[in-house]
Design an enzyme around this catalytic site. Structure first.
Site, mmCIF file in Angstrom:
data_model
loop_
_atom_site.group_PDB
_atom_site.id
_atom_site.type_symbol
_atom_site.label_atom_id
_atom_site.label_comp_id
_atom_site.label_asym_id
_atom_site.label_seq_id
_atom_site.Cartn_x
_atom_site.Cartn_y
_atom_site.Cartn_z
ATOM 1 N NE ARG A 1 -68.038 96.796 1.728
ATOM 2 C CZ ARG A 1 -67.154 95.796 1.713
ATOM 3 N NH1 ARG A 1 -66.789 95.204 2.832
ATOM 4 N NH2 ARG A 1 -66.610 95.397 0.571
ATOM 5 C CG ASP A 2 -63.313 96.357 2.227
ATOM 6 O OD1 ASP A 2 -62.849 96.196 3.371
ATOM 7 O OD2 ASP A 2 -63.150 95.535 1.310
ATOM 8 C CG HIS B 1 -62.483 93.307 -3.229
ATOM 9 N ND1 HIS B 1 -63.432 94.285 -3.000
ATOM 10 C CD2 HIS B 1 -61.944 93.043 -2.008
ATOM 11 C CE1 HIS B 1 -63.468 94.586 -1.717
ATOM 12 N NE2 HIS B 1 -62.576 93.834 -1.082
ATOM 13 C CG HIS C 1 -58.299 93.304 1.414
ATOM 14 N ND1 HIS C 1 -58.637 94.191 2.402
ATOM 15 C CD2 HIS C 1 -59.461 92.941 0.816
ATOM 16 C CE1 HIS C 1 -59.953 94.360 2.410
ATOM 17 N NE2 HIS C 1 -60.487 93.600 1.453
ATOM 18 C CB CYS D 1 -62.971 91.696 6.568
ATOM 19 S SG CYS D 1 -64.395 90.720 7.054
ATOM 20 C CG ASN E 1 -59.960 97.253 0.286
ATOM 21 O OD1 ASN E 1 -60.314 97.321 1.448
ATOM 22 N ND2 ASN E 1 -60.577 96.494 -0.589
HETATM 23 P P1 HMG Z 1 -76.904 86.210 12.747
HETATM 24 O O1 HMG Z 1 -76.590 86.608 14.166
HETATM 25 O O2 HMG Z 1 -76.773 84.757 12.368
HETATM 26 O O3 HMG Z 1 -78.318 86.779 12.285
HETATM 27 O O4 HMG Z 1 -75.957 87.054 11.802
HETATM 28 P P2 HMG Z 1 -79.796 86.409 12.640
HETATM 29 O O5 HMG Z 1 -80.554 86.317 11.366
HETATM 30 O O6 HMG Z 1 -79.839 85.238 13.595
HETATM 31 O O7 HMG Z 1 -80.280 87.709 13.429
HETATM 32 C C1 HMG Z 1 -79.690 88.080 14.677
HETATM 33 C C2 HMG Z 1 -79.998 89.546 14.956
HETATM 34 O O8 HMG Z 1 -79.441 90.383 13.938
HETATM 35 C C3 HMG Z 1 -81.486 89.851 14.979
HETATM 36 O O9 HMG Z 1 -81.648 90.926 15.891
HETATM 37 C C4 HMG Z 1 -81.748 90.367 13.590
HETATM 38 O O10 HMG Z 1 -82.860 91.231 13.550
HETATM 39 C C5 HMG Z 1 -80.467 91.140 13.289
HETATM 40 P P3 HMG Z 1 -82.112 90.701 17.419
HETATM 41 O O11 HMG Z 1 -83.393 89.930 17.309
HETATM 42 O O12 HMG Z 1 -81.003 89.888 18.068
HETATM 43 O O13 HMG Z 1 -82.227 92.082 17.948
HETATM 44 N N1 HMG Z 1 -80.167 91.216 11.862
HETATM 45 C C6 HMG Z 1 -80.028 92.373 11.189
HETATM 46 N N2 HMG Z 1 -80.101 93.655 11.578
HETATM 47 C C7 HMG Z 1 -79.924 94.594 10.621
HETATM 48 N N3 HMG Z 1 -79.625 94.308 9.328
HETATM 49 C C8 HMG Z 1 -79.540 93.036 8.912
HETATM 50 C C9 HMG Z 1 -79.740 92.009 9.858
HETATM 51 N N4 HMG Z 1 -79.731 90.667 9.778
HETATM 52 C C10 HMG Z 1 -79.993 90.199 10.998
HETATM 53 N N5 HMG Z 1 -79.238 92.783 7.635
HETATM 54 C C11 HMG Z 1 -75.633 88.190 9.733
HETATM 55 C C12 HMG Z 1 -75.994 86.893 10.401
HETATM 56 C C13 HMG Z 1 -75.413 87.888 8.254
HETATM 57 C C14 HMG Z 1 -76.772 89.188 9.915
HETATM 58 C C15 HMG Z 1 -74.328 88.755 10.388
HETATM 59 O O14 HMG Z 1 -73.371 87.742 10.399
HETATM 60 C C16 HMG Z 1 -73.760 89.964 9.667
HETATM 61 O O15 HMG Z 1 -74.376 91.021 9.635
HETATM 62 N N6 HMG Z 1 -72.545 89.802 9.108
HETATM 63 C C17 HMG Z 1 -71.912 90.869 8.342
HETATM 64 C C18 HMG Z 1 -70.403 90.739 8.442
HETATM 65 C C19 HMG Z 1 -69.759 91.807 7.601
HETATM 66 O O16 HMG Z 1 -70.346 92.843 7.302
HETATM 67 N N7 HMG Z 1 -68.496 91.566 7.219
HETATM 68 C C20 HMG Z 1 -67.763 92.510 6.415
HETATM 69 C C21 HMG Z 1 -68.220 92.576 4.992
HETATM 70 S S1 HMG Z 1 -67.616 91.246 3.975
HETATM 71 C C22 HMG Z 1 -66.049 91.778 3.485
HETATM 72 O O17 HMG Z 1 -65.539 92.734 4.009
HETATM 73 C C23 HMG Z 1 -65.364 91.077 2.349
HETATM 74 C C24 HMG Z 1 -65.426 91.866 1.034
HETATM 75 O O18 HMG Z 1 -64.844 93.147 1.179
HETATM 76 C C25 HMG Z 1 -64.690 91.092 -0.089
HETATM 77 C C26 HMG Z 1 -63.295 90.630 0.322
HETATM 78 O O19 HMG Z 1 -62.478 91.449 0.772
HETATM 79 O O20 HMG Z 1 -63.048 89.429 0.148
HETATM 80 C C27 HMG Z 1 -66.878 92.066 0.583
HETATM 81 MG MG MG Z 2 -62.720 93.554 1.135
#
Ligand code: HMG
Ligand code: MG
Length: 296
Positions: A13-14, A205, A207, A238, A247
Site C-alpha cells: 500500500r504505502d 510509522h 518515513h 504519499c 518508509n
Molecule cells: P472526494 O473527491 O471529496 O470524494 O474525495 P467524494 O465523496 O466527493 O466522491 C467523489 C468521487 O469519488 C465519487 O465518484 C465517489 O463515488 C468516489 P464520481 O461520482 O465522481 O464518479 N469515491 C470513491 N471511489 C472509490 N472508493 C472510495 C471512494 N470515495 C469516494 N472509497 C476521498 C475524498 C477521501 C475519497 C479522497 O480524497 C481519497 O480517496 N483520498 C485518499 C488519499 C490517499 O489514499 N492518500 C494516501 C494514503 S494516506 C498516507 O499515505 C499516510 C499514511 O501512510 C500514514 C503516514 O505516513 O503518515 C497512512
Molecule cells: Mg505513510
C-alpha cells in the site's frame, strides 16, 4: 522470554501508492506472497480509496480477492470513508484502517476534509465495522511535521489519536508522513499520546526522508512501543505529501531489531531477497542499506 516487536508491513500500500507507473496486480500479489514467505504476520495489502485520487490502488478489489487464503497473515486495507469500507468488506476484508491527520492542511489535501469532518466521516465506518466484527486500525498522519503547515503541536496529535481510540480503533499508528522528526521529538510525542491511549495500543510509522526513521524507532522502543510499520526496500510515499520519500526499510528495521535481541518472526534473508526483487521490478536501487550491503 524474548521481547517481541510486531512489524506491520506496508509496502503493497504505502510502498506502491505513489508509483507513477501502474504495477500490475500479479506483481503486487507476488510481493505479498514473498512477504508471507519471509514470515510477515501483518501486511497492509491495498487501499480502497478513490481511484481518481490514487490510481495505483485502482485494482484493490481484484487484488484482495486473489490473496492467499491459507495463511495466518492478516491483511488490513486502508478505507477513507463508508464507501471504501463497503467495497472492502464486499471483497472479504476482515480488517481496515481509517486515516486521519494532526494537521488541518494535510487533512484537506489528502482526504478533502477538515480534521473534524474526517472524524465525523469515520463514525459510521467504526459503527458498521463493530456490527460486522471487523477490526479497525487508525492512522494519525503528520505527527512530527506537515508539508503545508510546518510545525504540528503535540496536543493536536494527542487529540486525534485519543478520538480515534475512543471511537473503537484497536491500534493507533502515529505517522511521521514526511520524515522530519528526530528521536527526542518522536519519543516526546509518543509519550504524550500514551497519556491518553495505552502504549500497547500504539504503533509508529516513520518515513525516512531525513534518514531519522531507525533512530526514531529506537527512541520509541525505549519508551515502550512494540508495533512498528515499515516497507520493504524503503519504498513509500504519499501522493499528497511532498517529502514523503520512503518508509523505513523493513530489512533495516529487522536487522536492527534482531541485533538488539528482539524477536520478530521474520526471516531476514528471505526479506532481503524480496527487497532486491522489488527494487528490480521498480527499476531502481533499494533504499535499504541492509539489502544494498548484502546484494552485490
Ligand atoms: P472526494 O473527491 O471529496 O470524494 O474525495 P467524494 O465523496 O466527493 O466522491 C467523489 C468521487 O469519488 C465519487 O465518484 C465517489 O463515488 C468516489 P464520481 O461520482 O465522481 O464518479 N469515491 C470513491 N471511489 C472509490 N472508493 C472510495 C471512494 N470515495 C469516494 N472509497 C476521498 C475524498 C477521501 C475519497 C479522497 O480524497 C481519497 O480517496 N483520498 C485518499 C488519499 C490517499 O489514499 N492518500 C494516501 C494514503 S494516506 C498516507 O499515505 C499516510 C499514511 O501512510 C500514514 C503516514 O505516513 O503518515 C497512512
Ligand atoms: Mg505513510
Amino acid at each position: 522470554m524474548t521481547d517481541r516487536v510486531n512489524v506491520v508491513e506496508v509496502s503493497p500500500r504505502d510502498g506502491l501508492q505513489n508509483e507513477a507507473t501502474f504495477i500490475v496486480t500479479e506483481d503486487k500479489l507476488e510481493l505479498i506472497t514473498r512477504l508471507i514467505r519471509a514470515g510477515m504476520q501483518c501486511i497492509e495489502a491495498t487501499a480502497f480509496v478513490s481511484p481518481k485520487w490514487v490510481p495505483q490502488m485502482r485494482d484493490a478489489a481484484e487484488l484482495f480477492q486473489q490473496l492467499p487464503k491459507t495463511t495466518d497473515c492478516r491483511f488490513p486495507v486502508l478505507v477513507p470513508n463508508l464507501q471504501g469500507y463497503t467495497r472492502a468488506v464486499a471483497c472479504g476484508v476482515k480488517e481496515v484502517a481509517v486515516f486521519g491527520a494532526a494537521s488541518e492542511a494535510f487533512s484537506e489535501h489528502n482526504i478533502n476534509a477538515s480534521i473534524d469532518e474526517s472524524l465525523e466521516r469515520f463514525i459510521p465506518v467504526l459503527a458498521q465495522a463493530k456490527a460486522d466484527g471487523i477490526a479497525v486500525r487508525g492512522y494519525v498522519s503528520t505527527v512530527l511535521g506537515c508539508p503545508y503547515q510546518g510545525h504540528v503541536p503535540v496536543a493536536d496529535v494527542v487529540r486525534v489519536a485519543k478520538r480515534l481510540y475512543q471511537m473503537g480503533c484497536y491500534e493507533i499508528s502515529l505517522g511521521d508522513t514526511i520524515g522530519v522528526g528526530t528521536p527526542k521529538a518522536a519519543r516526546n510525542m509518543l509519550n504524550a499520546v500514551a497519556t491518553e491511549v495505552p502504549m500497547a495500543h500504539l504503533a509508529v510509522h516513520f518515513h525516512n526522508t531525513y534518514g531519522q526513521a531507525l533512530a526514531n524507532v529506537f527512541a520509541c522502543l525505549e519508551a515502550g512501543v512494540r508495533t512498528v510499520d515499515a516497507s520493504v526496500s524503503g519504498t513509500g510515499g504519499c501522493p499528497y505529501a511532498k517529502g514523503a520519500s520512503g518508509n523505513l526499510a523493513t530489512e533495516d528495521l529487522i536487522y536492527s531489531l534482531h541485533g538488539m535481541g528482539f524477536d520478530t518472526g521474520v526471516d531476514l534473508a528471505v526479506l532481503i531477497e524480496t527487497g532486491a526483487w522489488l527494487s528490480e521490478k521498480l527499476g531502481r536501487a533499494s533504499n535499504s542499506n541492509v539489502t544494498r550491503a548484502r546484494i552485490a
